[in-house]
Structures are given as C-alpha cells and as structure tokens.
Design an enzyme around this catalytic site. Structure first.
Site, PDB file in Angstrom:
ATOM      1  N   GLY A 116       0.800  -1.238   0.052  1.00  0.00           N
ATOM      2  CA  GLY A 116       0.026  -0.011  -0.017  1.00  0.00           C
ATOM      3  C   GLY A 116       0.831   1.423   0.141  1.00  0.00           C
ATOM      4  O   GLY A 116       1.931   1.213  -0.116  1.00  0.00           O
ATOM      5  N   ASP A 117       0.345   2.673   0.208  1.00  0.00           N
ATOM      6  CA  ASP A 117       1.176   3.543   0.116  1.00  0.00           C
ATOM      7  C   ASP A 117       2.070   3.940   1.005  1.00  0.00           C
ATOM      8  O   ASP A 117       3.259   4.274   0.688  1.00  0.00           O
ATOM      9  CB  ASP A 117       0.293   4.981  -0.109  1.00  0.00           C
ATOM     10  CG  ASP A 117      -0.648   5.115   1.125  1.00  0.00           C
ATOM     11  OD1 ASP A 117      -0.780   4.228   1.909  1.00  0.00           O
ATOM     12  OD2 ASP A 117      -1.451   5.947   1.123  1.00  0.00           O
ATOM     13  N   ASP A 142      -8.336  -1.182   1.823  1.00  0.00           N
ATOM     14  CA  ASP A 142      -8.548   0.153   2.131  1.00  0.00           C
ATOM     15  C   ASP A 142      -8.999   1.008   0.801  1.00  0.00           C
ATOM     16  O   ASP A 142      -9.496   2.131   0.638  1.00  0.00           O
ATOM     17  CB  ASP A 142      -7.723   1.149   2.911  1.00  0.00           C
ATOM     18  CG  ASP A 142      -7.339   0.429   4.154  1.00  0.00           C
ATOM     19  OD1 ASP A 142      -8.259  -0.614   4.589  1.00  0.00           O
ATOM     20  OD2 ASP A 142      -6.333   0.618   4.760  1.00  0.00           O
ATOM     21  N   MET A 184     -13.614  -2.021   8.072  1.00  0.00           N
ATOM     22  CA  MET A 184     -12.260  -1.532   8.142  1.00  0.00           C
ATOM     23  C   MET A 184     -12.155  -0.369   7.138  1.00  0.00           C
ATOM     24  O   MET A 184     -13.079  -0.025   6.456  1.00  0.00           O
ATOM     25  CB  MET A 184     -11.208  -2.646   7.932  1.00  0.00           C
ATOM     26  CG  MET A 184     -11.086  -3.412   8.954  1.00  0.00           C
ATOM     27  SD  MET A 184      -9.712  -4.619   8.563  1.00  0.00           S
ATOM     28  CE  MET A 184      -9.175  -5.098  10.267  1.00  0.00           C
ATOM     29  N   ARG A 186      -9.476   2.302   7.214  1.00  0.00           N
ATOM     30  CA  ARG A 186      -8.580   3.260   7.973  1.00  0.00           C
ATOM     31  C   ARG A 186      -9.282   4.553   7.728  1.00  0.00           C
ATOM     32  O   ARG A 186     -10.585   4.623   7.955  1.00  0.00           O
ATOM     33  CB  ARG A 186      -7.183   3.284   7.323  1.00  0.00           C
ATOM     34  CG  ARG A 186      -6.351   2.306   8.186  1.00  0.00           C
ATOM     35  CD  ARG A 186      -4.809   2.761   7.993  1.00  0.00           C
ATOM     36  NE  ARG A 186      -4.104   1.538   8.847  1.00  0.00           N
ATOM     37  CZ  ARG A 186      -3.194   0.736   8.528  1.00  0.00           C
ATOM     38  NH1 ARG A 186      -2.795   0.712   7.194  1.00  0.00           N
ATOM     39  NH2 ARG A 186      -2.909   0.087   9.289  1.00  0.00           N
ATOM     40  N   GLU A 237     -14.543   2.386  10.488  1.00  0.00           N
ATOM     41  CA  GLU A 237     -13.977   2.300  11.729  1.00  0.00           C
ATOM     42  C   GLU A 237     -13.305   3.694  12.203  1.00  0.00           C
ATOM     43  O   GLU A 237     -13.066   3.902  13.217  1.00  0.00           O
ATOM     44  CB  GLU A 237     -12.676   1.284  11.416  1.00  0.00           C
ATOM     45  CG  GLU A 237     -11.642   1.475  10.454  1.00  0.00           C
ATOM     46  CD  GLU A 237     -10.448   0.434  10.425  1.00  0.00           C
ATOM     47  OE1 GLU A 237     -10.508  -0.685  11.260  1.00  0.00           O
ATOM     48  OE2 GLU A 237      -9.704   0.374   9.624  1.00  0.00           O
ATOM     49  N   HIS A 284     -10.910  -8.689  10.462  1.00  0.00           N
ATOM     50  CA  HIS A 284     -10.027  -9.117   9.559  1.00  0.00           C
ATOM     51  C   HIS A 284     -10.737 -10.172   8.537  1.00  0.00           C
ATOM     52  O   HIS A 284      -9.862 -10.831   7.625  1.00  0.00           O
ATOM     53  CB  HIS A 284      -8.807  -9.802  10.211  1.00  0.00           C
ATOM     54  CG  HIS A 284      -7.882  -8.844  11.199  1.00  0.00           C
ATOM     55  ND1 HIS A 284      -8.406  -8.147  12.092  1.00  0.00           N
ATOM     56  CD2 HIS A 284      -6.835  -8.224  10.660  1.00  0.00           C
ATOM     57  CE1 HIS A 284      -7.320  -7.262  12.420  1.00  0.00           C
ATOM     58  NE2 HIS A 284      -6.624  -7.283  11.582  1.00  0.00           N
TER      59      HIS A 284
HETATM   60  O1  F6P Z   1      -4.801  -0.975   5.933  1.00  0.00           O
HETATM   61  C1  F6P Z   1      -5.492  -2.196   5.871  1.00  0.00           C
HETATM   62  C2  F6P Z   1      -6.094  -2.651   7.277  1.00  0.00           C
HETATM   63  O2  F6P Z   1      -6.900  -3.744   7.439  1.00  0.00           O
HETATM   64  C3  F6P Z   1      -7.057  -1.487   7.870  1.00  0.00           C
HETATM   65  O3  F6P Z   1      -8.215  -1.234   7.283  1.00  0.00           O
HETATM   66  C4  F6P Z   1      -7.017  -1.792   9.449  1.00  0.00           C
HETATM   67  O4  F6P Z   1      -7.306  -0.433  10.051  1.00  0.00           O
HETATM   68  C5  F6P Z   1      -5.493  -2.276   9.643  1.00  0.00           C
HETATM   69  O5  F6P Z   1      -5.028  -2.782   8.308  1.00  0.00           O
HETATM   70  C6  F6P Z   1      -5.626  -3.393  10.588  1.00  0.00           C
HETATM   71  O6  F6P Z   1      -4.161  -3.645  11.041  1.00  0.00           O
HETATM   72  P1  F6P Z   1      -3.624  -4.883  11.701  1.00  0.00           P
HETATM   73  O7  F6P Z   1      -3.858  -6.069  10.646  1.00  0.00           O
HETATM   74  O8  F6P Z   1      -2.367  -4.453  12.069  1.00  0.00           O
HETATM   75  O9  F6P Z   1      -4.767  -4.995  12.969  1.00  0.00           O
END
Ligand code: F6P
Length: 360
Positions: A116-117, A142, A184, A186, A237, A284
């Site tokens: 990702g970015d 995202d 999710m 972000r 979220e 997840h």
């Molecule tokens: O960037 C992808 C993402 O799934 C987001 O949507 C979410 O906030 C974050 O990663 C969760 O991160 P982790 O897998 O570290 O819990």
C-alpha cells in the site's frame, strides 16, 4: 533481452485477498521470459536475518489452488520500518543497509513490491538509497492508493462486507432491530460506501463526511414511518465520535488499531430512537477469504504488467488500473495522491439519491 534476470518479490503491509494471485502472475510471466523470481519472506524482514529468508519461486510449485487462496504464501508484516527499526532493548536503529546488502547477496536485479502507500513510501526510500530497481503493485482493502481505481484486495473486502449485510438483514427484520456494521478502511470510507450501497444500508457513515446523530435518527424514523421495522447502519472504523475523538483498541504491547465506533454509535442510536441495536465488527474477516474474480483478474493483470515493466527497464513505477486497463504511473505521484472518498463523488451522490443517510 537479458535471459538471466533475477527478480525479488515481496509482499508488504497488511495482507488481503488476491496477493497469491499476484505472486502466481509474476512467477508465471517471469518464467515465460526465462527469468528467476526470488520470493522474499515477510516483507523486508526476510532480508534482515542471516541466513536470509527467501525461496526461489517456480510455476510448478503452485498447484491450481494458489490463485484461489487468501493471504500471502510469502508472509508479510506491517511493522518494522527499516529506517527506525524497533530493537529488543527499546531503541530504534536504521537497518536499511542490511536489507540492501541482502538484495545484493541474492544477486537480485529488480524488486517487485506488493504493498500500500505506506509500504511504497518506505520501499522507495530504501531502494533509492541502494540504487535498486523497483516496481510497485498496489494492494489494500482500504483502496486508498492514489492514481489507481482499484488496489488488489478491495473488491473481496467489499464482497465480504456486502455479504455481512445480506446476513444481517433477515435477523434485523426478525427482531425489529437496528444493526450496526463496523467495517475497516482506515481513514478512507470506500469499503463502507461501496458495501453500504450494494448491501442496502439505510445509513452509511464514513470518515470523510461529518454526521449527526439527529440525522441518523431521522433516517431511522423515516424508515419506520414507511412501515419497515429494521434498519442497517454501516460505519467505517475511523469515523469520529461527536466530540472529534477516534475510537481505538489497544493490543498487548501497546499497539493501537481503530475499533469501537460501532459500539459508540449503537448506544447513541438506541438513546435517540428507542430502537434495539446490535453491533457487528467485521474486522480481519474482510481480508481473509478466497479472492473475488475481479481481484484475481486485477492481480493477474498487475503481476504480468509489473514484470513487463522490468523487461522494458521502466522503474520507480506503480502498476495501476484505470479506464478498464492496466497502466503504470509514477510511484511518487501515487503516494502523493492519497485516495479518500470525495464528498462529490458519483457513489456519494448515488447514496444520497437512494435516500441513504451519509452525513450532512
Ligand atoms: O490497511 C488495512 C487494514 O486492514 C485497515 O483497514 C485496518 O485498520 C488495519 O489494516 C488493521 O491492521 P492490523 O492487521 O495490524 O490489525
């Protein structure tokens, strides 16, 4: 064209569905050209250990199920920035040169990074320091990477969130409840917006557009006045609380992730409307399923194009999807053009046109 190229391939950042389809595509295309693909384990982490952790990837290693599987066979990490790597004693250390050394040790000519970015910003700096050729393939549920309409993994995440709404609707109707689904994404509301429209939500709340509880309650009252006994609310979220706060969960070790806005809103909605509410936090689950056809198709097209960029000697580029085709763009510009939901986008207008409350 040189027939002895060695491409390093890594997945970086959070996983998503479709990564294995990208890996398969890169390996197959490189094999067509007679090149070797070195799969680096767990992002750049595989280059920090000695011995190095990698695997020479060949098409025959992947039986027919590879592209159908979620996750990444290479492993990944969204921790451990090599420029400020957290050490056991609590200090941070610049370990970029160890990674660059690992690439040289493996005789890699070019690296294809699937990320990702955030990952691209780090990898670009890293490979810039080492003068290492780099091509990026965007992936993230995202869908916030700039200059590409789609990143690998987004379509599957939206499919999962839509299916969740399909499953919530009958139980909501049976119990006359307001169901709040926290998804999710972000700081970008793409999953909530797309799934909310596709899944028949009455309310969609995204971080990019301010909302009021009165607005949410008015929509629920309207639904009731039309004779419907339930409502579906999708919330992204990173949507803020009314006082501008962010709901987060702290995990063991102090790491924080978004989480909890669904509970917050459910309470507010129950108080404002008298409705019985329930909350589902999808988490997840959005990252883990077999990829949709669309993610497999984009993953395949991206993987092939990335290898072709290496063949053409075009580096510091990111493959992208635009106007029904695969193109490539400058990674620097892609990172600089973070793609949030624009409040005047076609989908926001669609949501409003459908009577969905999406904020004020
Ligand atoms: O960037 C992808 C993402 O799934 C987001 O949507 C979410 O906030 C974050 O990663 C969760 O991160 P982790 O897998 O570290 O819990």
């Amino acid at each position: 064209m040189a027939n002895n190229k060695r491409i390093g391939l890594l997945t970086s950042g959070g996983d998503c569905a479709g990564l294995n389809a990208v890996i398969r595509a890169v390996v197959n295309r490189a094999d067509e050209l007679g090149w070797t693909v070195i799969g680096i384990k767990e992002g750049t982490a595989g280059l920090l250990t000695r011995p190095l952790r990698y695997e020479v990837l060949k098409p025959e290693m992947f039986s027919g199920h590879m592209m159908r599987q979620g996750g990444t066979v290479l492993g990944t990490t969204n921790k451990g920035n090599p420029f400020a790597y957290p050490m056991a004693d609590g200090s941070v250390k610049d370990r970029a040169d160890e990674i660059i050394g690992g690439i040289r040790e493996l005789g890699i000519d070019s690296v294809i990074g699937i990320g990702g970015d955030g990952s691209f910003a780090i990898l670009r700096k890293l490979f810039g320091r080492g003068n290492i050729n780099f091509v990026g393939i965007p992936k993230t549920i995202d869908n916030d990477v700039g200059l590409t309409e789609y990143s690998v993994g987004f379509d599957t995440a939206v499919m999962v969130a839509t299916e969740a709404l399909d499953r919530l609707q009958p139980t909501a109707a049976s119990h006359a409840r307001v169901m709040v689904l926290e998804v999710m994404g972000r700081d970008a509301g793409h999953i909530a917006l797309n799934a909310g429209i596709a899944g028949g939500a009455d309310v969609i709340l995204i971080p990019e557009i301010d909302y009021s509880v009165e607005g949410v309650a008015a929509k629920i009252e309207k639904v009731r006045s039309q004779g419907r006994n339930f409502a579906l609310v999708v919330v992204s979220e990173a949507v803020k609380t009314l006082d501008g706060g962010v709901r987060q969960k702290e995990y063991h070790g102090g790491e924080k992730r978004f989480g909890g806005i669904g509970d917050y809103l459910s309470e507010k909605i129950a108080t404002a409307t008298g409705a019985e509410t329930r909350v589902t936090v999808l988490g997840h689950v959005q990252r883990g399923s077999s990829p949709t056809w669309n993610d497999r198709m984009i993953a395949s097209a991206f993987g092939v194009h990335a290898v072709d960029l290496v063949a053409e000697g075009k580096f510091d580029r990111m493959v992208a999807w635009t106007n029904r085709q695969v193109v490539d763009v400058s990674i620097e510009e892609a990172i600089a053009n973070y793609q949030a939901v624009s409040s005047d986008s076609a989908l926001v207008r669609t949501a409003r046109g459908l009577g969905i409350y999406i904020g004020d």
